[in-house]
Design a protein around this motif. Structure first.
Motif, short mmCIF file in Angstrom:
data_model
loop_
_atom_site.label_atom_id
_atom_site.label_comp_id
_atom_site.label_asym_id
_atom_site.label_seq_id
_atom_site.Cartn_x
_atom_site.Cartn_y
_atom_site.Cartn_z
N ILE A 221 31.91 50.10 39.85
CA ILE A 221 31.86 51.26 40.89
C ILE A 221 30.95 52.20 39.98
CG2 ILE A 221 32.75 53.01 42.10
CD1 ILE A 221 35.02 51.57 42.42
N ASN A 222 29.57 52.55 40.35
CA ASN A 222 28.69 53.30 39.45
C ASN A 222 28.79 53.05 37.89
OD1 ASN A 222 27.89 54.69 41.63
ND2 ASN A 222 29.31 56.39 41.31
N LYS A 223 28.55 51.81 37.65
CA LYS A 223 28.44 51.26 36.19
C LYS A 223 29.60 51.05 35.55
CE LYS A 223 23.56 52.24 35.54
NZ LYS A 223 22.67 52.78 34.88
N SER A 224 30.76 51.68 36.18
CA SER A 224 32.11 51.50 35.49
C SER A 224 32.95 50.30 36.10
CB SER A 224 33.32 52.68 35.84
OG SER A 224 32.70 53.71 34.95
N ARG A 225 33.52 49.35 35.14
CA ARG A 225 34.06 48.16 35.73
C ARG A 225 35.70 48.35 35.68
NH1 ARG A 225 34.35 42.33 32.69
NH2 ARG A 225 35.22 41.22 34.25
N PHE A 226 36.13 48.23 36.88
CA PHE A 226 37.64 48.52 36.92
C PHE A 226 38.16 46.94 37.13
CE2 PHE A 226 35.87 52.29 38.18
CZ PHE A 226 36.69 53.04 37.66
N ILE A 227 39.28 46.68 36.28
CA ILE A 227 40.06 45.20 36.39
C ILE A 227 41.46 45.49 36.76
CG2 ILE A 227 40.59 43.03 35.25
CD1 ILE A 227 37.93 43.61 33.47
N ALA A 228 42.05 45.01 37.76
CA ALA A 228 43.31 45.17 38.02
C ALA A 228 44.14 43.98 38.09
CB ALA A 228 43.57 46.06 39.58
N ARG A 229 45.47 44.02 37.73
CA ARG A 229 46.33 42.99 37.69
C ARG A 229 47.84 43.31 38.30
NH1 ARG A 229 46.46 39.56 32.41
NH2 ARG A 229 44.39 39.15 33.34
N ALA A 230 48.17 43.01 39.26
CA ALA A 230 49.76 43.03 39.98
C ALA A 230 50.34 41.90 39.70
CB ALA A 230 49.27 43.19 41.38
N LYS A 231 51.72 42.27 39.15
CA LYS A 231 52.68 41.25 39.04
C LYS A 231 54.14 41.70 38.99
CE LYS A 231 53.91 38.56 34.76
NZ LYS A 231 55.20 38.38 35.10
N ARG A 232 54.92 40.73 39.54
CA ARG A 232 56.54 41.10 39.69
C ARG A 232 57.17 41.01 38.39
NH1 ARG A 232 58.41 37.05 43.58
NH2 ARG A 232 58.21 35.49 41.59
N CYS A 233 57.79 42.07 37.87
CA CYS A 233 58.43 42.01 36.81
C CYS A 233 60.00 42.28 37.19
CB CYS A 233 58.00 43.27 36.00
SG CYS A 233 56.47 43.13 35.45
N GLU A 234 60.70 41.47 36.59
CA GLU A 234 62.25 41.53 36.88
C GLU A 234 62.85 42.57 35.99
OE1 GLU A 234 63.68 39.97 39.29
OE2 GLU A 234 61.74 39.17 39.76
N ASP A 235 62.55 43.13 34.89
CA ASP A 235 63.32 43.93 34.14
C ASP A 235 62.10 44.66 33.29
OD1 ASP A 235 62.77 42.32 31.81
OD2 ASP A 235 64.66 41.28 32.13
N GLU A 236 62.87 45.75 32.59
CA GLU A 236 61.79 46.46 31.63
C GLU A 236 61.19 45.80 30.47
OE1 GLU A 236 62.92 50.59 30.50
OE2 GLU A 236 64.38 50.53 32.22
N ARG A 237 62.02 44.46 29.88
CA ARG A 237 61.27 43.82 29.03
C ARG A 237 59.95 43.18 29.24
NH1 ARG A 237 61.35 39.40 28.31
NH2 ARG A 237 62.84 37.65 27.86
N GLU A 238 60.25 42.49 30.55
CA GLU A 238 59.09 41.78 31.13
C GLU A 238 57.98 42.52 31.45
OE1 GLU A 238 58.29 38.60 34.86
OE2 GLU A 238 60.27 39.30 34.40
N LEU A 239 58.34 43.89 31.96
CA LEU A 239 57.14 44.96 32.20
C LEU A 239 56.47 45.16 30.95
CD1 LEU A 239 56.31 47.00 34.23
CD2 LEU A 239 57.78 48.70 33.29
N ALA A 240 57.05 45.68 29.86
CA ALA A 240 56.30 45.94 28.69
C ALA A 240 55.64 44.71 28.24
CB ALA A 240 57.45 46.21 27.62
N LEU A 241 56.01 43.68 28.21
CA LEU A 241 55.22 42.34 27.85
C LEU A 241 53.96 42.32 28.64
CD1 LEU A 241 55.32 39.82 26.07
CD2 LEU A 241 56.50 38.58 27.61
N PHE A 242 54.29 42.42 30.00
CA PHE A 242 53.08 42.39 30.69
C PHE A 242 52.07 43.33 30.49
CE2 PHE A 242 51.46 44.38 34.84
CZ PHE A 242 50.16 43.54 34.92
N LEU A 243 52.29 44.57 30.29
CA LEU A 243 51.36 45.59 29.87
C LEU A 243 50.95 45.51 28.36
CD1 LEU A 243 53.35 48.71 31.30
CD2 LEU A 243 51.29 47.75 32.03
N ARG A 244 51.55 44.98 27.62
CA ARG A 244 51.08 44.62 26.22
C ARG A 244 50.09 43.67 26.39
NH1 ARG A 244 56.44 45.54 23.95
NH2 ARG A 244 56.63 43.14 24.16
N GLN A 245 50.10 42.45 26.91
CA GLN A 245 49.41 41.41 27.21
C GLN A 245 48.18 41.84 27.83
OE1 GLN A 245 50.81 37.98 29.35
NE2 GLN A 245 49.11 36.96 29.18
N PHE A 246 48.23 42.57 28.80
CA PHE A 246 47.09 43.14 29.46
C PHE A 246 46.33 43.81 28.74
CE2 PHE A 246 45.13 45.54 33.44
CZ PHE A 246 44.27 44.55 33.72
#
Length: 185
Positions: A14-39
């Motif tokens: 959008i107007n030369k800015s690139r946006f990349i999104a990822r949506a994921k199911r996370c069962e707990d805070e550990r899995e959530l933190a891992l997902f965000l770190r990896q992304f």
């Protein structure tokens, strides 16, 4: 309540800015933190990593978002509004932005982050949220097959087994099935 059925991704410019999104199911805070770190590690040169998540815990629903340095309420908040408005739990949506040199303004940022997140959420699909609990069950060797069938029938999971005079299981089960299995074994 509902949750994502699979990983969802979206990418738009959008107007030369690139946006990349990822949506994921996370069962707990550990899995959530891992997902965000990896992304974040996959997009180290991105200018911003905005996210929102909602997790069901024993204390209720924990919901948080981050605008990641964008103007307040323009990045994480629109993502959170979609998660909250559609009743998603145990889900996280993250959006990175590669700045393209053109300022989008607050309205433009809200539409860009929210729109990209919405595309990823649509690709992730949804299914009803079923609350799961962990249960310890001990049984005799004769009843192991019966217990295993019961766990499979209710779409549960055997997390651990320990053998001695009897067999001791650590199970992950839908909350209603846990009550039935606990009464039966």
């Amino acid at each position: 309540m509902q949750t994502f059925s699979q990983l969802g991704q979206a990418d738009q410019t959008i107007n030369k800015s690139r946006f990349i999104a990822r949506a994921k199911r996370c069962e707990d805070e550990r899995e959530l933190a891992l997902f965000l770190r990896q992304f974040a590690s996959e997009h180290q040169t991105a200018g911003h990593l905005a996210y929102a998540f909602r997790l069901k815990t024993v204390d209720g629903i924990v919901a948080r978002f981050s605008d990641a340095g964008e103007p307040t309420g323009t990045a994480g908040k629109p993502i959170m509004q979609m998660l909250d408005g559609q009743g998603y739990v145990n889900c996280c949506v993250a959006v990175v932005r590669y700045y393209g040199g053109i300022n989008l303004g607050t309205g433009g940022l809200v539409r860009a982050y929210g729109g990209t997140a919405k595309q990823a959420m649509e690709q992730a699909g949804s299914l009803p949220f079923i609350e799961m609990v962990q249960l310890k069950v001990s049984t005799s060797y004769k009843r192991v097959d019966e217990l295993t069938r019961e766990v499979q029938k209710c779409h549960g999971e055997i997390l651990d087994k320990h053998f001695d005079e009897g067999v001791h299981f650590l199970l992950k089960l839908p909350i209603d099935a846990a009550r039935l299995i606990q009464a039966k074994f």
